[in-house]
Scaffold this motif. Structure first.
Motif, PDB file in Angstrom:
ATOM      1  N   ASP A  83       0.834  -1.196   0.000  1.00  0.00           N
ATOM      2  CA  ASP A  83       0.000   0.000   0.000  1.00  0.00           C
ATOM      3  C   ASP A  83       0.870   1.248   0.000  1.00  0.00           C
ATOM      4  OD1 ASP A  83      -2.322   1.521   0.101  1.00  0.00           O
ATOM      5  OD2 ASP A  83      -2.415   1.488   2.285  1.00  0.00           O
ATOM      6  N   ALA A  84       1.959   1.191   0.723  1.00  0.00           N
ATOM      7  CA  ALA A  84       2.873   2.335   0.803  1.00  0.00           C
ATOM      8  C   ALA A  84       3.843   2.378  -0.377  1.00  0.00           C
ATOM      9  CB  ALA A  84       3.655   2.286   2.110  1.00  0.00           C
ATOM     10  N   ARG A  85       4.236   1.176  -0.869  1.00  0.00           N
ATOM     11  CA  ARG A  85       5.251   1.142  -1.921  1.00  0.00           C
ATOM     12  C   ARG A  85       5.016  -0.057  -2.835  1.00  0.00           C
ATOM     13  NH1 ARG A  85      10.106  -1.138  -3.122  1.00  0.00           N
ATOM     14  NH2 ARG A  85      10.029  -2.492  -1.283  1.00  0.00           N
ATOM     15  N   PRO A  86       4.263   0.136  -3.930  1.00  0.00           N
ATOM     16  CA  PRO A  86       4.093  -0.944  -4.909  1.00  0.00           C
ATOM     17  C   PRO A  86       5.439  -1.380  -5.468  1.00  0.00           C
ATOM     18  CG  PRO A  86       2.511   0.816  -5.286  1.00  0.00           C
ATOM     19  CD  PRO A  86       3.499   1.335  -4.272  1.00  0.00           C
ATOM     20  N   ILE A  87       5.507  -2.623  -5.894  1.00  0.00           N
ATOM     21  CA  ILE A  87       6.786  -3.159  -6.371  1.00  0.00           C
ATOM     22  C   ILE A  87       6.715  -3.475  -7.867  1.00  0.00           C
ATOM     23  CG2 ILE A  87       7.321  -4.100  -4.095  1.00  0.00           C
ATOM     24  CD1 ILE A  87       6.599  -6.874  -5.147  1.00  0.00           C
ATOM     25  N   PRO A  88       7.866  -3.587  -8.531  1.00  0.00           N
ATOM     26  CA  PRO A  88       7.871  -3.919  -9.963  1.00  0.00           C
ATOM     27  C   PRO A  88       7.210  -5.271 -10.217  1.00  0.00           C
ATOM     28  CG  PRO A  88      10.036  -3.162  -9.238  1.00  0.00           C
ATOM     29  CD  PRO A  88       9.223  -3.372  -7.994  1.00  0.00           C
ATOM     30  N   ALA A  89       6.614  -5.384 -11.412  1.00  0.00           N
ATOM     31  CA  ALA A  89       5.929  -6.629 -11.744  1.00  0.00           C
ATOM     32  C   ALA A  89       6.309  -7.143 -13.130  1.00  0.00           C
ATOM     33  CB  ALA A  89       4.416  -6.441 -11.652  1.00  0.00           C
ATOM     34  N   GLY A  90       7.360  -6.587 -13.713  1.00  0.00           N
ATOM     35  CA  GLY A  90       7.814  -7.064 -15.008  1.00  0.00           C
ATOM     36  C   GLY A  90       6.779  -6.907 -16.097  1.00  0.00           C
ATOM     37  N   ASP A  91       5.927  -5.901 -15.975  1.00  0.00           N
ATOM     38  CA  ASP A  91       4.801  -5.741 -16.893  1.00  0.00           C
ATOM     39  C   ASP A  91       5.191  -4.830 -18.051  1.00  0.00           C
ATOM     40  OD1 ASP A  91       1.892  -5.966 -17.542  1.00  0.00           O
ATOM     41  OD2 ASP A  91       2.010  -3.788 -17.258  1.00  0.00           O
ATOM     42  N   ALA A  92       4.826  -5.246 -19.262  1.00  0.00           N
ATOM     43  CA  ALA A  92       5.170  -4.466 -20.450  1.00  0.00           C
ATOM     44  C   ALA A  92       4.520  -3.091 -20.456  1.00  0.00           C
ATOM     45  CB  ALA A  92       4.775  -5.238 -21.708  1.00  0.00           C
ATOM     46  N   LEU A 107       4.203 -15.455  -4.000  1.00  0.00           N
ATOM     47  CA  LEU A 107       4.447 -14.694  -2.770  1.00  0.00           C
ATOM     48  C   LEU A 107       5.941 -14.651  -2.440  1.00  0.00           C
ATOM     49  CD1 LEU A 107       1.471 -15.928  -0.548  1.00  0.00           C
ATOM     50  CD2 LEU A 107       1.869 -13.567  -1.292  1.00  0.00           C
ATOM     51  N   THR A 108       6.626 -15.755  -2.649  1.00  0.00           N
ATOM     52  CA  THR A 108       8.073 -15.779  -2.400  1.00  0.00           C
ATOM     53  C   THR A 108       8.787 -14.777  -3.285  1.00  0.00           C
ATOM     54  OG1 THR A 108       8.020 -18.105  -1.706  1.00  0.00           O
ATOM     55  CG2 THR A 108      10.138 -17.226  -2.444  1.00  0.00           C
ATOM     56  N   SER A 109       8.429 -14.750  -4.565  1.00  0.00           N
ATOM     57  CA  SER A 109       9.056 -13.796  -5.486  1.00  0.00           C
ATOM     58  C   SER A 109       8.788 -12.361  -5.073  1.00  0.00           C
ATOM     59  CB  SER A 109       8.555 -14.031  -6.915  1.00  0.00           C
ATOM     60  OG  SER A 109       8.973 -15.290  -7.402  1.00  0.00           O
ATOM     61  N   ALA A 110       7.554 -12.100  -4.651  1.00  0.00           N
ATOM     62  CA  ALA A 110       7.193 -10.732  -4.297  1.00  0.00           C
ATOM     63  C   ALA A 110       7.813 -10.299  -2.979  1.00  0.00           C
ATOM     64  CB  ALA A 110       5.667 -10.605  -4.228  1.00  0.00           C
ATOM     65  N   MET A 111       7.770 -11.182  -1.987  1.00  0.00           N
ATOM     66  CA  MET A 111       8.209 -10.805  -0.640  1.00  0.00           C
ATOM     67  C   MET A 111       9.727 -10.844  -0.469  1.00  0.00           C
ATOM     68  SD  MET A 111       5.220 -12.816   1.504  1.00  0.00           S
ATOM     69  CE  MET A 111       5.704 -12.159   3.113  1.00  0.00           C
ATOM     70  N   LYS A 112      10.393 -11.732  -1.203  1.00  0.00           N
ATOM     71  CA  LYS A 112      11.821 -11.913  -0.993  1.00  0.00           C
ATOM     72  C   LYS A 112      12.678 -11.407  -2.141  1.00  0.00           C
ATOM     73  CE  LYS A 112      11.223 -15.834   2.145  1.00  0.00           C
ATOM     74  NZ  LYS A 112      11.648 -17.228   2.475  1.00  0.00           N
ATOM     75  N   GLU A 113      12.065 -11.273  -3.327  1.00  0.00           N
ATOM     76  CA  GLU A 113      12.842 -10.879  -4.495  1.00  0.00           C
ATOM     77  C   GLU A 113      12.345  -9.584  -5.122  1.00  0.00           C
ATOM     78  OE1 GLU A 113      12.719 -14.249  -7.087  1.00  0.00           O
ATOM     79  OE2 GLU A 113      13.255 -15.663  -5.478  1.00  0.00           O
ATOM     80  N   ASN A 114      11.331  -8.959  -4.504  1.00  0.00           N
ATOM     81  CA  ASN A 114      10.787  -7.691  -4.999  1.00  0.00           C
ATOM     82  C   ASN A 114      10.261  -7.819  -6.429  1.00  0.00           C
ATOM     83  OD1 ASN A 114      10.307  -5.000  -4.020  1.00  0.00           O
ATOM     84  ND2 ASN A 114      11.749  -4.237  -5.560  1.00  0.00           N
ATOM     85  N   ASP A 115       9.712  -8.974  -6.740  1.00  0.00           N
ATOM     86  CA  ASP A 115       9.196  -9.267  -8.085  1.00  0.00           C
ATOM     87  C   ASP A 115       7.713  -9.620  -7.964  1.00  0.00           C
ATOM     88  OD1 ASP A 115       8.529 -10.184 -10.596  1.00  0.00           O
ATOM     89  OD2 ASP A 115       9.938 -11.864 -10.593  1.00  0.00           O
ATOM     90  N   GLY A 116       6.858  -8.727  -8.398  1.00  0.00           N
ATOM     91  CA  GLY A 116       5.419  -8.942  -8.253  1.00  0.00           C
ATOM     92  C   GLY A 116       4.753  -9.592  -9.441  1.00  0.00           C
ATOM     93  N   SER A 117       5.534 -10.115 -10.389  1.00  0.00           N
ATOM     94  CA  SER A 117       4.947 -10.635 -11.626  1.00  0.00           C
ATOM     95  C   SER A 117       4.023 -11.828 -11.397  1.00  0.00           C
ATOM     96  CB  SER A 117       6.060 -11.021 -12.609  1.00  0.00           C
ATOM     97  OG  SER A 117       6.931 -11.984 -12.042  1.00  0.00           O
ATOM     98  N   GLY A 118       4.364 -12.705 -10.447  1.00  0.00           N
ATOM     99  CA  GLY A 118       3.529 -13.882 -10.209  1.00  0.00           C
ATOM    100  C   GLY A 118       2.161 -13.520  -9.661  1.00  0.00           C
TER     101      GLY A 118
END
Length: 529
Positions: free
Chosen positions: A322-331, A362-373
């Motif tokens: 909510d405070a800081r959205p993360i990258p999601a590898g989106d075109a 969740l692992t990718s988002a929480m630990k790798e800052n990757d929200g694509s999944g």
């Protein structure tokens, strides 16, 4: 609120295959009662009255239609278009075009007629479901004896679809914060609901007044007659159970073998529907949490971590987004926001086969800052295509829900008053689902429906199926609908996920197949696992 879809998603493993039967998911409707827990009991709802058995003269031309079939889609499928009156109270006011598809019975054995299927929603394409799954994936013995048939309900997919926002506008809508922290964020959410509603109203000002479930059920009777069937044989999932039950209530003497899988309780005002569904998602999340901590790759806790702690850990992650959205590898440059992540998690609650995919996301988002999944899961929920376009699922979902029942909340103040009840029902999802239920307050068309018990007195046995840990249509709803329908047989699946037929239980599948093929319903109260 619906539902569904639903979201009902047919999956193999963690791969999303078919349509959604969306329920709450930001497209809710319901009672204007001032307290979420003060809605009256189902017994207070009036009973749906059947229609006269004779066909009114003004409707005769619709009932005498003969479909002109043409090849379409995958090999073996045919399509046709039928007409229904826009307004059944005034048949001369114009028509609605209904898209119908079928795959003829393959044999051997005597043909039993047509089997209509509906995957839920409201807003799920029945034709898409038929051509991608039911027409090839239903048991061979069922497909051998029945013409498999689907009709997209009015306002849905191929049947004069309601459209509200374009792709970029819908992207903005889906990432809107649905857990507002202050008046500014509340105003932003309200404005998003207004923009969505105004878009729908501008696109289909006449049709928007005539996309109710009652009208869709009456359309199904026209389709039944055009197919040449004396009675309707039908399998409906999630919201499709409400559609099928409504048909039985309106036409009990024409209801044949009906299977209502993942049932809704039509007697409840939608604020209570929203609240009970919120609790259903919490039940499903608890099951996921218990399974997650037994796995070596669970990012929300290790062995022995309680479901409550798992939920707090996930909620903390949502707060960070909510405070800081993360990258999601989106075109298109989209980032993973709290709202999109929440929808991604909710999407995975519909089928335990998606739990591994959710852990990885969740692992990718929480630990790798990757929200694509998580973004992929959320996109599947909203039916966002790879090119950025959306199907009309969410548009039709709101259009039907907001017409079927009065709005759950009339103002942000009413949502705030109800928040304690929703957060008690689900500490993880309650706040967001409560605010999502505000959308119909700004709808451009007043609701025409109301909560009703459906008894369908005189109907043949109807099989109502409930799953004990169903997230989207809580098991209690199946019990309630079975208690209302005069000829219901309740069939219970003790397990996880949304709906039961075709999801791996030999007991459920064989019981339903026997009913469809032989007309022999299960003993009321039969349980499978």
């Amino acid at each position: 609120m619906y539902t569904r879809r639903t979201l009902r998603r047919t999956r193999t493993g963690a791969t999303l295959l078919a349509v959604a039967a969306l329920l709450v998911a930001g497209c809710s409707s319901g009672s204007t009662t001032s307290s979420a827990s003060s809605a009256g009991p189902a017994a207070e709802a009036a009973a749906l009255k059947p229609l006269p058995s004779s066909t009114p003269a003004a409707l005769t031309p619709y009932y005498e239609q003969k479909p002109r079939w043409r090849d379409c889609g995958a090999p073996g499928f045919q399509c046709a278009t039928l007409k229904a009156p826009l307004d059944y109270a005034e048949p001369s006011a114009g028509d609605v075009r209904l898209a119908v598809s079928r795959k003829k019975a393959t044999g051997p054995g005597k043909r039993l007629g047509s089997l209509l299927v509906n995957p839920g929603g409201p807003g799920g394409s029945a034709i898409g479901y038929l051509q991608s799954y039911a027409g090839v994936g239903y048991p061979a013995e069922v497909r051998a004896r029945y013409d498999m048939v689907a009709v997209d309900p009015r306002g849905v997919a191929r049947s004069e679809p309601v459209e509200c926002l374009d792709g970029p506008e819908m992207d903005a809508y889906t990432r809107t914060d649905v857990t507002p922290d202050d008046e500014r964020e509340t105003d932003t959410l309200v404005e998003a609901f207004r923009t969505f509603a105004e878009g729908c109203g501008a696109d289909a000002p006449r049709l928007l007044r005539h996309v109710s479930t009652v009208e869709a059920a009456r359309d199904m009777d026209i389709v039944r007659a055009a197919l040449g069937d004396e009675k309707l044989t039908y399998v409906g999932a999630s919201y499709g159970t409400f559609l099928g039950a409504t048909y039985a209530g309106l036409f009990p003497d024409r209801a044949g073998r009906l299977v209502l899988d993942g049932a809704l309780d039509p007697s409840l005002p939608a604020r209570r529907l929203n609240l009970e569904q919120t609790a259903g998602f919490d039940t499903a999340f608890t099951a996921f949490a218990k399974d997650c901590v037994r796995q070596s790759d669970c990012p929300l806790g290790g062995a022995g971590t309680s479901p409550e702690t798992v939920g707090k850990n996930l909620k903390s992650f949502f707060t960070e987004l909510d405070a800081r959205p993360i990258p999601a590898g989106d075109a298109d440059g989209r980032r993973l926001t709290e709202s999109l992540a929440t929808m991604g998690v909710i999407a995975a609650m519909y089928d335990e086969g998606a739990w591994q995919q959710l852990r990885e996301a969740l692992t990718s988002a929480m630990k790798e800052n990757d929200g694509s999944g998580l973004l992929l899961l959320s996109d599947s929920y909203f039916e966002r295509e790879a090119d950025g376009a959306y199907t009309n699922l969410m548009f039709a979902n709101a259009a039907v829900n907001c017409l079927d029942l009065p709005p759950a909340f009339a103002s942000p103040d009413e949502v705030r008053e109800a928040l304690p009840d929703f957060e008690k029902a689900s500490p993880v999802f309650g706040e967001g689902l409560a605010w999502a239920a505000l959308n119909c307050a700004y709808w451009p068309v007043e609701a025409t429906g109301e909560p009703q018990r459906i008894e369908a007195k005189g109907a043949a046995p109807i099989v109502v199926v409930g799953t004990t840990r169903d997230p989207a249509t809580p098991y209690r709803w199946a019990q309630a609908l079975a208690g209302q329908l005069s000829s219901a047989r309740l069939l219970t699946y003790e397990g996880d996920g949304h709906t039961a037929y075709g999801r791996g239980s030999e007991c459920i599948d064989s019981t339903i197949n026997t009913y469809l093929l032989r007309g022999t319903p299960p003993t009321d109260g039969k349980r499978c696992s």
